[in-house]
Design an enzyme around this catalytic site. Structure first.
Site, PDB file in Angstrom:
ATOM      1  N   SER A 165       1.071  -1.281   0.056  1.00  0.00           N
ATOM      2  CA  SER A 165      -0.024   0.144   0.040  1.00  0.00           C
ATOM      3  C   SER A 165       0.971   1.069   0.125  1.00  0.00           C
ATOM      4  O   SER A 165       1.967   1.218   0.174  1.00  0.00           O
ATOM      5  CB  SER A 165      -0.841   0.010   1.205  1.00  0.00           C
ATOM      6  OG  SER A 165      -0.036   0.470   2.328  1.00  0.00           O
ATOM      7  N   ASP A 166       0.320   2.382  -0.585  1.00  0.00           N
ATOM      8  CA  ASP A 166       0.753   3.494  -0.176  1.00  0.00           C
ATOM      9  C   ASP A 166       0.827   3.974   1.546  1.00  0.00           C
ATOM     10  O   ASP A 166       0.060   3.212   2.091  1.00  0.00           O
ATOM     11  CB  ASP A 166       0.293   4.483  -1.162  1.00  0.00           C
ATOM     12  CG  ASP A 166       1.335   5.921  -1.222  1.00  0.00           C
ATOM     13  OD1 ASP A 166       1.173   6.585  -2.147  1.00  0.00           O
ATOM     14  OD2 ASP A 166       2.197   5.914  -0.575  1.00  0.00           O
ATOM     15  N   ALA A 167       1.378   4.856   2.008  1.00  0.00           N
ATOM     16  CA  ALA A 167       1.656   5.307   3.267  1.00  0.00           C
ATOM     17  C   ALA A 167       0.333   5.414   4.002  1.00  0.00           C
ATOM     18  O   ALA A 167      -0.468   6.334   3.275  1.00  0.00           O
ATOM     19  CB  ALA A 167       2.424   6.319   3.523  1.00  0.00           C
ATOM     20  N   ASN A 168      -0.058   4.499   4.936  1.00  0.00           N
ATOM     21  CA  ASN A 168      -1.414   4.705   5.592  1.00  0.00           C
ATOM     22  C   ASN A 168      -2.562   4.587   4.742  1.00  0.00           C
ATOM     23  O   ASN A 168      -3.704   4.643   5.120  1.00  0.00           O
ATOM     24  CB  ASN A 168      -1.310   6.372   6.272  1.00  0.00           C
ATOM     25  CG  ASN A 168      -2.226   6.386   7.340  1.00  0.00           C
ATOM     26  OD1 ASN A 168      -2.102   5.459   8.167  1.00  0.00           O
ATOM     27  ND2 ASN A 168      -3.104   7.317   7.547  1.00  0.00           N
ATOM     28  N   ALA A 169      -2.311   4.317   3.278  1.00  0.00           N
ATOM     29  CA  ALA A 169      -3.444   4.220   2.505  1.00  0.00           C
ATOM     30  C   ALA A 169      -4.552   3.240   3.029  1.00  0.00           C
ATOM     31  O   ALA A 169      -5.742   3.569   2.721  1.00  0.00           O
ATOM     32  CB  ALA A 169      -3.088   3.927   1.059  1.00  0.00           C
TER      33      ALA A 169
END
Ligand code: GLC
Length: 717
Positions: free
Chosen positions: A291-295
């Protein structure tokens, strides 16, 4: 990655899965960032935000990162609850953490270290939008290979790159990170980067897993505003936005990062059509998604999940393997699987994807692929600086050169103006996570190293004025509603022009800027972007003629922000041309671009003649003669476009079909030919059926998307 190679791990993966507890499986899907304790008692991400919004200086951030104890949650690691880290950029720390994973956990599964090696690691090269202006896949591959050698020496296994988000809206700050507005160019750029990063075998000590991002269509955010919605027809998604990611998967990328945005209402992080049906089902992807950061957690904010547990369930089922720093998987998946709310098969599939990448990297056989000694040997090697300089001179675009004021003679006395001319740090651009500003050569230093005499404006022959953006004005979370040159810089240029001395504008920035006043009033304009560690040396090479500029724009420059999104591959509309009242135009701004896609000047000139298009078994061969009509040797990027005049859907007035960079001596001419496969000219009809190309086609060739010679041909069914 050959199918055979991937297949050979399956038995080992299944055997390991059979030994893993539910907690250990979930642990493999957790990627942590180095958080900081003590100093501000905030996470690494929050500290980054504090730096970006100015609450702490970059120096303070650097000091904290170097001094404060970075909390890697070692106890979680020992318990088998961490599978990967983002942001560990040194061999000693990486090996220390790896030793805990391999020697102190129950199963000894090695860690995977990810890092943003977007345009170089410590040897920062030009930002991707700049390097894309070289139109040179061989160069793109070489700089990626260099970055892989350097970053892997520092303990990195996977880079969160290439970014191949087609971007047609210069308001979007992340246009800086990719190869601009064209689908074919982003595809070529991304495939070259994957080859360079991954090398011949991921098990090599100097290979990086390429994590292609941001899947998908992040560059189409509404209004150019970062993280905003993306809504478009499936046809446009398939024709304009998906091919660049597909090219990277076809090139063997073993990781994919879904984008923050939704597509037509479904966030990419939980979009099963995207992550399973298309990525794996249609494209045969066998790597891992991260995932992208915190996505994943942000799917609650999107409003697609009512809470973190639902976000975790939706993501794992969609095909999201690893959770970057949100800890949603770590907190929710054990209960969700135990309670049957999440199918254990979905969890096993995700863990198998992650293990497959770790096996492919050879980490089970050699978890310590580097050492501090190798790191010290590989960082900022002289040959890396040379390559960075080559990439920079091939990325700098000559936009205007009135009366041939450039190149300057070596004895020219120069006055420098503009803060950017004296900055090293700003030369890195917005995504040089592993870079150090002081490694960069500023414009001022580059001129001094070249032996140029720097004087004040009273005593100078010419004035070189540095204008444009600082590096924080583009990149992530840096969309701008006004992309013009800052007013104070225009005032500075006015004052400089009033001295009567010739002025040369060097424009820094991470996006096309709306700069009609500069284009009209300043006799010479050079687009430098953010050139990286060799910025000043490369600019000196171009400005004083050591190197003849050859770069061509890969994103359109507008007259005004209000024209965005503005791109060359537009449709004709029913009222084209912009002339006469009732035509498609603006009342207050020209219709076309300030500087078009594919445009860039040289210190010589080139002429195109004798265009010829011939259909051969449905493919089309198009050839043209290119002549160097100027007085010095030069490289020319020959661009080939086509237009289908009538179709089952309206078609663009031009589409890039192929390109080739050639070098010609003064007076030399060369016949350049392209073969455009039939399939490349196909498209989708409104029902999503692939339509074969047929009817009247015009083929164009030129040194930009606007100044072309052309020939028309009938393509038969
Ligand atoms: C950022 C970016 C992404 C990057 C990731 C890891 O938010 O969206 O491109 O790779 O975080 O640092």
């Amino acid at each position: 990655m050959s199918k055979k190679r991937v297949g050979e791990y399956e038995s080992r993966i299944q055997e390991l899965l059979g030994q893993m507890t539910l907690e250990e499986k979930v642990g493999q899907l957790r990627q942590c960032g180095p958080s900081l304790v003590g100093a501000f008692d905030v996470s690494f991400e929050e500290l980054l935000d504090m730096m970006f919004d100015g609450r702490i200086s970059e120096e303070e951030f650097g000091r904290l990162m170097s001094t404060a104890e970075r909390d890697f949650r070692e106890e979680d690691l020992r318990a088998g609850r961490i599978g990967s880290y983002n942001g560990v950029g040194d061999a000693e720390t990486a090996n220390r953490l790896q030793r805990i994973a391999v020697e102190e956990t129950r199963l000894g599964i090695p860690l995977l270290f990810g890092y943003d090696v977007v345009h170089g690691f410590r040897t920062v090269t030009p930002i991707p939008l700049a390097e894309s202006c070289a139109w040179e896949p061989e160069l793109w591959e070489r700089t990626a290979r260099m970055a892989a050698e350097e970053a892997s020496a520092a303990g990195v296994h996977m880079t969160f790159a290439p970014m191949v988000d087609v971007a047609k809206d210069a308001r979007w700050g992340r246009i800086s990170e990719g190869a601009g507005e064209d689908t074919l160019l982003n595809a070529a750029y991304g495939a070259a980067k994957v080859r360079g990063f991954q090398g011949g075998d991921l098990a090599w000590e100097d290979s990086l897993v390429a994590c292609v991002k941001h899947f998908a269509a992040y560059g189409a955010v509404e209004a150019g505003r970062d993280y905003n919605r993306v809504d478009m027809s499936p046809l446009r998604l398939w024709e304009d936005y998906l091919p660049s990611y597909q090219a990277c998967v076809a090139a063997g990328a073993m990781a994919v990062m879904p984008a923050f945005n939704d597509i037509n209402g479904v966030p990419c992080s939980v979009n099963r059509d995207l992550l399973t049906d298309i990525l794996r089902g249609q494209w045969g992807f066998e790597g891992m998604t991260v995932s992208d950061a915190n996505a994943i957690a942000e799917c609650v904010d999107h409003g697609i999940a009512q809470d973190r547990a639902e976000a975790a369930a939706l993501a794992i089922h969609a095909g999201m393997d690893m959770d970057m720093t949100s800890d949603v998987y770590a907190e929710e998946l054990v209960d969700l699987v135990s309670s049957g709310k999440v199918d254990a098969a979905d969890l096993d599939r995700a863990v198998a994807d992650v293990l497959r990448v770790k096996f492919a990297c050879g980490l089970f056989d050699d978890p310590y692929k580097t050492s501090p000694e190798r790191e010290a040997e590989m960082i900022l090697r002289p040959e890396y600086r040379e390559l960075a300089r080559e990439a920079a001179v091939k990325s700098i675009v000559l936009l205007k050169n009135e009366d041939g004021i450039l190149p300057l003679a070596g004895d020219t006395k120069v006055a420098l103006a503009g803060d950017l001319a004296f900055s090293c740090d700003e030369m890195m651009g917005p995504w040089a996570v592993g870079g150090i500003g002081s490694d960069c050569v500023s414009l001022e230093e580059g001129l001094k190293f070249a032996g140029i005499s720097l004087v004040d404006t009273e005593d100078c022959d010419v004035i070189i004025a540095a204008v444009g953006e600082t590096k924080d004005m583009s990149g992530e979370a840096a969309s701008r509603a006004d992309i013009s040159i800052p007013e104070e810089q225009i005032c500075m240029l006015e004052d400089l022009l009033e001295t009567g001395k010739p002025v040369i504008a060097v424009v820094f920035g991470g996006r096309p800027l709306a700069m009609p006043w500069v284009a009209e009033h300043v006799p010479a304009v050079v687009e430098a972007w953010f050139p990286g560690v060799e910025a000043g040396n490369a600019l000196a090479d171009i400005l004083f003629g050591e190197v003849n500029p050859s770069a061509k724009l890969t994103a359109t420059f507008p007259y005004a922000t209000g024209q965005c999104p503005l791109y060359y591959a537009h449709t004709n509309t029913g009222r084209p041309g912009g002339k006469g009242k009732f035509t498609s135009k603006y009342l207050d701004t020209p219709l076309g671009p300030l500087y078009p896609f594919g445009y860039g000047l040289s210190y010589t000139t080139f002429a195109y003649s004798d265009p010829k298009a011939v259909t051969r078994k449905k493919d089309v061969t198009f050839s043209v003669t290119v002549t160097n009509t100027g007085s010095c040797e030069g490289d020319e990027i020959v661009q080939c476009y086509f237009r289908q005049h009538t179709g089952a859907r309206v078609r663009p007035v031009k589409q890039l079909a192929a390109f080739e960079k050639i070098r010609l001596s003064p007076g030399e001419e060369r016949r350049v030919g392209f073969t455009i496969p039939y399939e490349q000219m196909s498209y989708y009809d409104s029902a999503g059926n692939i339509m074969p190309p047929y009817g009247t086609f015009t083929f164009f060739a030129g040194g930009s998307s606007v100044d072309c010679v052309e020939d028309t041909v009938e393509v038969m069914l």
